[in-house]
Scaffold this active site. Structure first.
Site, short mmCIF file in Angstrom:
data_model
loop_
_atom_site.label_atom_id
_atom_site.label_comp_id
_atom_site.label_asym_id
_atom_site.label_seq_id
_atom_site.Cartn_x
_atom_site.Cartn_y
_atom_site.Cartn_z
N THR A 4 50.59 -55.12 46.38
CA THR A 4 49.42 -54.76 47.17
C THR A 4 48.48 -53.89 46.34
OG1 THR A 4 50.86 -54.79 49.09
CG2 THR A 4 48.72 -53.76 49.39
N HIS A 29 37.43 -64.17 43.05
CA HIS A 29 38.55 -64.39 43.98
C HIS A 29 38.13 -65.22 45.18
CE1 HIS A 29 40.47 -61.12 41.70
NE2 HIS A 29 41.61 -61.57 42.21
N LYS A 56 39.90 -62.36 50.41
CA LYS A 56 40.37 -61.11 49.79
C LYS A 56 39.68 -59.93 50.48
CE LYS A 56 40.96 -58.78 45.35
NZ LYS A 56 42.28 -58.29 45.74
#
Ligand SMILES: NC(=O)c1ccc[n+]([C@@H]2O[C@H](COP(=O)([O-])OP(=O)(O)OC[C@H]3O[C@@H](n4cnc5c(N)ncnc54)[C@H](O)[C@@H]3O)[C@@H](O)[C@H]2O)c1
Ligand SMILES: O=C(O)C1=N[C@H](C(=O)O)CCC1
Length: 252
Positions: free
Chosen positions: A83, A139, A143
């Site tokens: 994370t 990304h 996200k």
């Protein structure tokens, strides 16, 4: 074949997420691991200690991860953390918790892709030889955070290498006419975050000097790319008490 006597008992936090699902499959398929708990939001963490988990793998959210870590360390469970959202303050906090639990290990790795680890190392090595450097991270649009953990870590490594080489600020006469046009400033390095459907996780580090540029690029095309690194972390964390940041020191 699984040797139950030697299997590492693994609990996955964020088990219903994009990464968590992949981690559950990888742990399940690993001959030397046993998947003993799959927990997501709303599940009680004590189920994992009831299942005698030795290692947690956490792919949750920046908002959830610190509470999970605190609980695991208190229970004496080592944690492999993918994370993002780890500031220096958060890392100091984890070190403090671990000081009271000498046998417990926590690995916080901004990117488990082996190619991504090498990309960051290559970028740190190149940093001293170039006047300019900017990072472009790309990304998928689901996200939650920007800039990415990988780009932040890369910027820190580059800034450290530039400082050690005695390099000053980069040449840049541009006046930003619109906020954000030049990206985020992380330790003096500009980071540009792109979010687009179809992407997974990608990063370019663009260096420039007199009459030449060097681009170092890494692409994760599928989340399976992170699994060898996650499994390596699980295998090594029980022998690495304390806090480790980045997968680098776990590689031969
Ligand atoms: N280090 C790496 O190599 C790497 C690779 C990919 C993603 N990531 C990071 O991993 C994190 C997760 O990414 P993702 O794409 O899987 O996100 P995701 O949103 O698909 O999954 C997160 C999961 O965590 C669950 N969750 C939220 N709070 C929880 C809690 N308190 N306890 C247990 N579960 C909880 C959510 O319900 C969800 O299922 C992000 O921070 C991401 O940036 C890191
Ligand atoms: O998909 C994500 O989210 C990813 N997050 C990490 C980051 O923020 O660097 C690693 C790559 C994938």
């Amino acid at each position: 074949m699984t040797n139950q006597a030697e299997s590492i008992r693994v609990g996955v936090l964020g088990a219903r997420g994009r990464m968590g699902l992949e981690v559950c499959k990888a742990v399940d398929a690993a001959g030397d691991m046993e998947l003993v708990a799959m927990l997501d939001q709303g599940d009680e963490l004590f189920k994992a200690s009831e299942a005698h988990a030795q290692v947690f793998v956490d792919f949750t959210t920046p908002d959830a991860v610190m509470d999970n870590l605190r609980w695991a360390v208190d229970q004496g469970i080592s944690v492999v953390v993918g994370t993002t959202g780890f500031t220096d303050e958060r890392l100091s906090q984890v070190r403090e918790w671990l000081a009271a639990k000498p046998g417990v290990g926590v690995l916080v790795a901004p990117n488990f892709g082996l190619g991504a680890v090498l990309m960051m190392q290559f970028a740190a090595r190149a940093a001293r030889y170039f006047d300019s450097v900017e990072i472009i991270e790309q990304h998928h649009p689901r996200k939650l955070d920007a800039p990415s953990g990988t780009s932040t870590h890369t910027a820190h490594l580059i800034a450290q290498a530039r400082a050690e080489a005695g390099l000053g600020p980069m040449p840049d006469a541009t006046k930003e006419e619109v906020d954000g046009a030049r990206g985020a400033d992380i330790d003096g390095v500009r980071v540009h975050s792109v979010r687009a459907a179809g992407l997974v996780a990608h990063q370019e580090v663009l260096f420039g000097s007199l009459g030449e540029t060097l681009t170092i690029r890494h692409d994760s095309l599928d989340r399976v790319s992170f699994m060898p690194g996650v499994l390596l972390g699980v295998r090594k964390i029980l022998e690495r008490p304390g806090l480790t940041v980045g997968l680098d020191s776990f590689l031969d």
